[in-house]
Design a protein around this motif. Structure first.
Motif, PDB file in Angstrom:
ATOM      1  N   UNK A 132       0.799  -1.217   0.000  1.00  0.00           N
ATOM      2  CA  UNK A 132       0.000   0.000   0.000  1.00  0.00           C
ATOM      3  C   UNK A 132       0.839   1.279   0.000  1.00  0.00           C
ATOM      4  N   UNK A 133       2.137   1.151  -0.199  1.00  0.00           N
ATOM      5  CA  UNK A 133       2.971   2.335  -0.379  1.00  0.00           C
ATOM      6  C   UNK A 133       3.342   2.519  -1.849  1.00  0.00           C
ATOM      7  N   UNK A 134       2.717   1.717  -2.705  1.00  0.00           N
ATOM      8  CA  UNK A 134       2.922   1.801  -4.154  1.00  0.00           C
ATOM      9  C   UNK A 134       1.561   2.053  -4.793  1.00  0.00           C
ATOM     10  N   UNK A 135       1.439   2.991  -5.729  1.00  0.00           N
ATOM     11  CA  UNK A 135       0.139   3.255  -6.346  1.00  0.00           C
ATOM     12  C   UNK A 135      -0.511   1.982  -6.883  1.00  0.00           C
ATOM     13  N   UNK A 136      -1.797   1.850  -6.654  1.00  0.00           N
ATOM     14  CA  UNK A 136      -2.541   0.677  -7.104  1.00  0.00           C
ATOM     15  C   UNK A 136      -2.722   0.740  -8.616  1.00  0.00           C
ATOM     16  N   UNK A 137      -2.494  -0.389  -9.282  1.00  0.00           N
ATOM     17  CA  UNK A 137      -2.674  -0.471 -10.727  1.00  0.00           C
ATOM     18  C   UNK A 137      -4.168  -0.596 -11.021  1.00  0.00           C
ATOM     19  N   UNK A 138      -4.840   0.524 -11.154  1.00  0.00           N
ATOM     20  CA  UNK A 138      -6.291   0.513 -11.360  1.00  0.00           C
ATOM     21  C   UNK A 138      -6.669  -0.071 -12.718  1.00  0.00           C
ATOM     22  N   UNK A 139      -5.757  -0.065 -13.679  1.00  0.00           N
ATOM     23  CA  UNK A 139      -6.064  -0.633 -14.999  1.00  0.00           C
ATOM     24  C   UNK A 139      -6.347  -2.126 -14.915  1.00  0.00           C
ATOM     25  N   UNK A 140      -5.788  -2.800 -13.905  1.00  0.00           N
ATOM     26  CA  UNK A 140      -5.997  -4.245 -13.755  1.00  0.00           C
ATOM     27  C   UNK A 140      -7.271  -4.565 -13.002  1.00  0.00           C
ATOM     28  N   UNK A 141      -7.940  -3.553 -12.455  1.00  0.00           N
ATOM     29  CA  UNK A 141      -9.179  -3.788 -11.707  1.00  0.00           C
ATOM     30  C   UNK A 141     -10.358  -3.771 -12.673  1.00  0.00           C
ATOM     31  N   UNK A 142     -10.435  -4.822 -13.494  1.00  0.00           N
ATOM     32  CA  UNK A 142     -11.453  -4.886 -14.538  1.00  0.00           C
ATOM     33  C   UNK A 142     -12.735  -5.523 -14.022  1.00  0.00           C
ATOM     34  N   UNK A 143     -13.849  -5.206 -14.684  1.00  0.00           N
ATOM     35  CA  UNK A 143     -15.124  -5.826 -14.350  1.00  0.00           C
ATOM     36  C   UNK A 143     -15.522  -5.600 -12.901  1.00  0.00           C
ATOM     37  N   UNK A 144     -16.081  -6.648 -12.281  1.00  0.00           N
ATOM     38  CA  UNK A 144     -16.565  -6.517 -10.905  1.00  0.00           C
ATOM     39  C   UNK A 144     -15.417  -6.323  -9.925  1.00  0.00           C
ATOM     40  N   UNK A 145     -14.179  -6.653 -10.335  1.00  0.00           N
ATOM     41  CA  UNK A 145     -13.027  -6.491  -9.440  1.00  0.00           C
ATOM     42  C   UNK A 145     -12.741  -5.029  -9.147  1.00  0.00           C
ATOM     43  N   UNK A 146     -13.262  -4.142  -9.977  1.00  0.00           N
ATOM     44  CA  UNK A 146     -13.061  -2.721  -9.748  1.00  0.00           C
ATOM     45  C   UNK A 146     -14.234  -2.050  -9.063  1.00  0.00           C
ATOM     46  N   UNK A 147     -15.277  -2.826  -8.754  1.00  0.00           N
ATOM     47  CA  UNK A 147     -16.471  -2.235  -8.148  1.00  0.00           C
ATOM     48  C   UNK A 147     -16.285  -1.994  -6.655  1.00  0.00           C
ATOM     49  N   UNK A 148     -16.980  -1.007  -6.159  1.00  0.00           N
ATOM     50  CA  UNK A 148     -16.928  -0.682  -4.736  1.00  0.00           C
ATOM     51  C   UNK A 148     -17.636  -1.768  -3.932  1.00  0.00           C
ATOM     52  N   UNK A 149     -17.072  -2.066  -2.755  1.00  0.00           N
ATOM     53  CA  UNK A 149     -17.595  -3.165  -1.951  1.00  0.00           C
ATOM     54  C   UNK A 149     -17.247  -2.958  -0.479  1.00  0.00           C
ATOM     55  N   UNK A 150     -17.983  -3.678   0.385  1.00  0.00           N
ATOM     56  CA  UNK A 150     -17.618  -3.740   1.804  1.00  0.00           C
ATOM     57  C   UNK A 150     -17.021  -5.102   2.129  1.00  0.00           C
ATOM     58  N   UNK A 151     -16.821  -5.942   1.116  1.00  0.00           N
ATOM     59  CA  UNK A 151     -16.247  -7.271   1.318  1.00  0.00           C
ATOM     60  C   UNK A 151     -14.810  -7.146   1.818  1.00  0.00           C
ATOM     61  N   UNK A 152     -14.443  -8.018   2.751  1.00  0.00           N
ATOM     62  CA  UNK A 152     -13.084  -8.021   3.322  1.00  0.00           C
ATOM     63  C   UNK A 152     -12.700  -6.678   3.935  1.00  0.00           C
ATOM     64  N   UNK A 153     -13.684  -5.987   4.497  1.00  0.00           N
ATOM     65  CA  UNK A 153     -13.471  -4.704   5.176  1.00  0.00           C
ATOM     66  C   UNK A 153     -13.082  -3.589   4.209  1.00  0.00           C
ATOM     67  N   UNK A 154     -13.270  -3.815   2.917  1.00  0.00           N
ATOM     68  CA  UNK A 154     -12.985  -2.755   1.951  1.00  0.00           C
ATOM     69  C   UNK A 154     -13.915  -1.576   2.190  1.00  0.00           C
ATOM     70  N   UNK A 155     -13.488  -0.414   1.813  1.00  0.00           N
ATOM     71  CA  UNK A 155     -14.136   0.886   2.018  1.00  0.00           C
ATOM     72  C   UNK A 155     -14.024   1.313   3.482  1.00  0.00           C
ATOM     73  N   UNK A 156     -14.291   0.421   4.438  1.00  0.00           N
ATOM     74  CA  UNK A 156     -14.180   0.801   5.846  1.00  0.00           C
ATOM     75  C   UNK A 156     -12.716   1.035   6.224  1.00  0.00           C
ATOM     76  N   UNK A 157     -11.814   0.202   5.728  1.00  0.00           N
ATOM     77  CA  UNK A 157     -10.389   0.395   6.001  1.00  0.00           C
ATOM     78  C   UNK A 157      -9.907   1.733   5.451  1.00  0.00           C
ATOM     79  N   UNK A 158     -10.298   2.007   4.233  1.00  0.00           N
ATOM     80  CA  UNK A 158      -9.829   3.228   3.586  1.00  0.00           C
ATOM     81  C   UNK A 158     -10.386   4.472   4.279  1.00  0.00           C
ATOM     82  N   UNK A 159     -11.649   4.386   4.733  1.00  0.00           N
ATOM     83  CA  UNK A 159     -12.238   5.494   5.492  1.00  0.00           C
ATOM     84  C   UNK A 159     -11.412   5.775   6.747  1.00  0.00           C
ATOM     85  N   UNK A 160     -11.011   4.717   7.452  1.00  0.00           N
ATOM     86  CA  UNK A 160     -10.218   4.886   8.670  1.00  0.00           C
ATOM     87  C   UNK A 160      -8.865   5.517   8.363  1.00  0.00           C
TER      88      UNK A 160
END
Length: 525
Positions: A232-260
């Motif tokens: 997480x100290x290297x920019x995320x390769x957003x080009x590889x987040x294709x299809x549903x893999x790039x969608x916003x989610x609360x799975x695996x604490x996603x979005x909540x971690x980033x908010x914190x």
């Protein structure tokens, strides 16, 4: 990997690349409109599908064949595997366009385009006619194609394994950011990014982490799920987040971690861009909450089981913990404006009401919670094909932890905690434990078995049957099984069917909570 193993693997990859070039040169001109790129500019990528499984693997990592749909490949005469390929093409870095009106599909990958229509064996590759051998079929909004012929037209090297009922194909693709792996490892990973001290956010690396988090926030305000090992100290390769893999989610604490992370970064640096990112993320969570108080695994526009209200992997508990801390507020959320704090209080109340409504009953007694619920009826629902409607011995633990964390719990919350804890006590499997048994005759070289051991402290099943309350297991075929040994080998060794999570709750946390309640004179009478 040991150095003595790296060289043979590298030579194998080089040999395959050379063989690929040779085969490509031998193909007739009509089937070879592009040349295989040079080794320095190419990468080998392998995909595989197994009969009876609603997924495919890419370089060993499993992906859904169709998002949330439980779609399984079919075997046509001649051992020809038949399946929809749009998600596979997307993950390989290509593009797929489906036309429901004409029941057709257009796919592009590495400079090759393929157009096909349902009911027609004739297709077009880079504008030239080709024969697919088996006519594609239009099913539930997807075009199904014969994999061997289709992937061969994209320059892949297919293989059918009769013993394992497994189709695989190896592609030689131009190096591309769309299929590049995310940077992994390092000091701060996706798994550890919220575990840093307050001092960390006064460092350059603290700002760097916050900037990386802002860099892959979606336009809707949420964040997609990343592997836990991503650096997480290297920019995320957003080009590889294709299809549903790039969608916003609360799975695996996603979005909540980033908010914190952004809350802590704003408190440390006072930079308004972090507060703005935090507000967008929080507003996403408010917007995603359903009228009944629940949150779906993915939002907006979820598909299949991703529509379900999700307790799985502690999704609901994770969201409500943040709502609780904003509503109080705790120190890291004191900067939140009054309007959003009020909305968090309302979201918290409605979420707690949903938890109380969805506590399951077995034999006339309140028990635990299902990993997911129907978003409309609140009935227990299936997650992935082997995650049947059931009572969860794992997810129920963090639901109880959340309820125990409330400073002024209502009598209904107190009863829910006590009933849930009593169920977990009764659900323990005494004198049993799961062990790893080495066996070189098996594909993975080992197996997991459940054995009796009078000295064992006992364990808990991940899932329990809704009617009998007994442990429940399943393979990817979604068939109920009561015996762990009866499920398919792949599911036995690649999924954790047992959990130790209730132990600490029952032996330490729940007794401490009861003691605290008694000291306040609010114990259940």
């Amino acid at each position: 990997m040991p150095a003595r193993l790296r060289r043979p693997l590298a030579l194998s990859a080089l040999a395959l690349l050379c063989a690929a070039c040779a085969v490509q040169q031998e193909r007739p001109p009509a089937a070879a409109s592009t040349s295989v790129p040079g080794a320095a500019q190419s990468q080998l990528v392998s995909i595989a599908l197994i009969m009876g499984e609603p997924n495919f693997s890419m370089d060993g990592g499993y992906q859904e064949l169709e998002e949330g749909q439980y779609t399984q490949p079919e075997l046509k005469p001649g051992k020809k595997m038949f399946a929809p390929i749009q998600d596979i093409i997307g993950l390989l870095g290509g593009e797929a366009q489906l036309d429901a009106a004409s029941h057709s599909g257009r796919y592009s990958l590495a400079g090759i385009s393929l157009s096909a229509h349902a009911g027609e064996t004739r297709a077009e590759r880079n504008g030239s006619p080709v024969d697919l051998g088996i006519a594609p079929e239009w099913r539930n909004g997807s075009l199904w194609l014969p994999l061997e012929t289709t992937f061969s037209l994209f320059g892949a090297f297919p293989k059918w394994d009769e013993a394992r009922q497994r189709f695989s194909a190896t592609f030689i693709l131009p190096a591309s950011s769309k299929i590049s792996q995310q940077a992994s490892g390092g000091k701060i990973t996706e798994a550890s990014m919220t575990e840093q001290s307050a001092a960390f956010y006064n460092s350059a690396e603290g700002r760097q982490l916050a900037d990386v988090v802002l860099g892959y926030q979606n336009a809707d305000g949420g964040w997609p799920k990343l592997e836990r090992t991503v650096n997480m100290l290297v920019p995320v390769n957003t080009a590889a987040l294709t299809g549903w893999r790039g969608k916003s989610t609360i799975d695996n604490d996603s979005t909540m971690k980033q908010i914190k992370v952004l809350a802590r970064a704003f408190s440390a640096f006072g930079d308004e861009k972090y507060r703005a990112g935090f507000n967008r993320g929080l507003d996403y969570i408010f917007a995603a909450q359903l009228a009944n108080g629940g949150w779906q695994q993915f939002w907006p526009d979820p598909v299949g089981y991703k529509k379900r209200i999700t307790f799985n992997d502690d999704a609901m508990a994770n969201v409500l913990e943040v709502m609780r801390d904003i509503a109080q507020p705790t120190a890291e959320f004191r900067f939140v404006d009054t309007a959003r704090r009020t909305r968090a209080q309302d979201a918290l109340r409605r979420g707690i009401d949903l938890i109380l409504k969805t506590q399951l009953v077995v034999g006339g007694k309140k028990a635990g919670w299902c990993a997911q619920y129907d978003e409309n009826t609140l009935a227990p629902a299936m997650g992935r094909s082997y995650e049947l409607p059931s009572i969860s011995g794992g997810e129920s633990v963090n639901v109880l932890r959340f309820l125990m964390s409330l400073e002024q719990p209502s009598p209904a919350v107190v009863r829910a905690v006590q009933d849930g804890a009593n169920w977990l006590k009764a659900a323990r499997l005494p004198g049993q434990k799961r062990i790893k048994r080495e066996d070189r005759t098996l594909e993975m070289g080992f197996d997991y078995v459940l054995v009796k051991d009078p000295a064992a402290p006992g364990t808990w099943a991940r899932f329990y049957d809704l009617d009998s309350g007994k442990p429940l297991f399943s393979s990817r075929d979604s068939v109920k099984r009561s015996d762990f040994a009866e499920i398919a080998y792949e599911r036995r060794v690649k999924y954790n069917w047992f959990t130790e999570l209730p132990r600490a709750l029952l032996e330490q946390e729940y007794p401490a909570w009861q003691k605290h309640r008694a000291a306040q004179g609010r114990g259940r009478q």
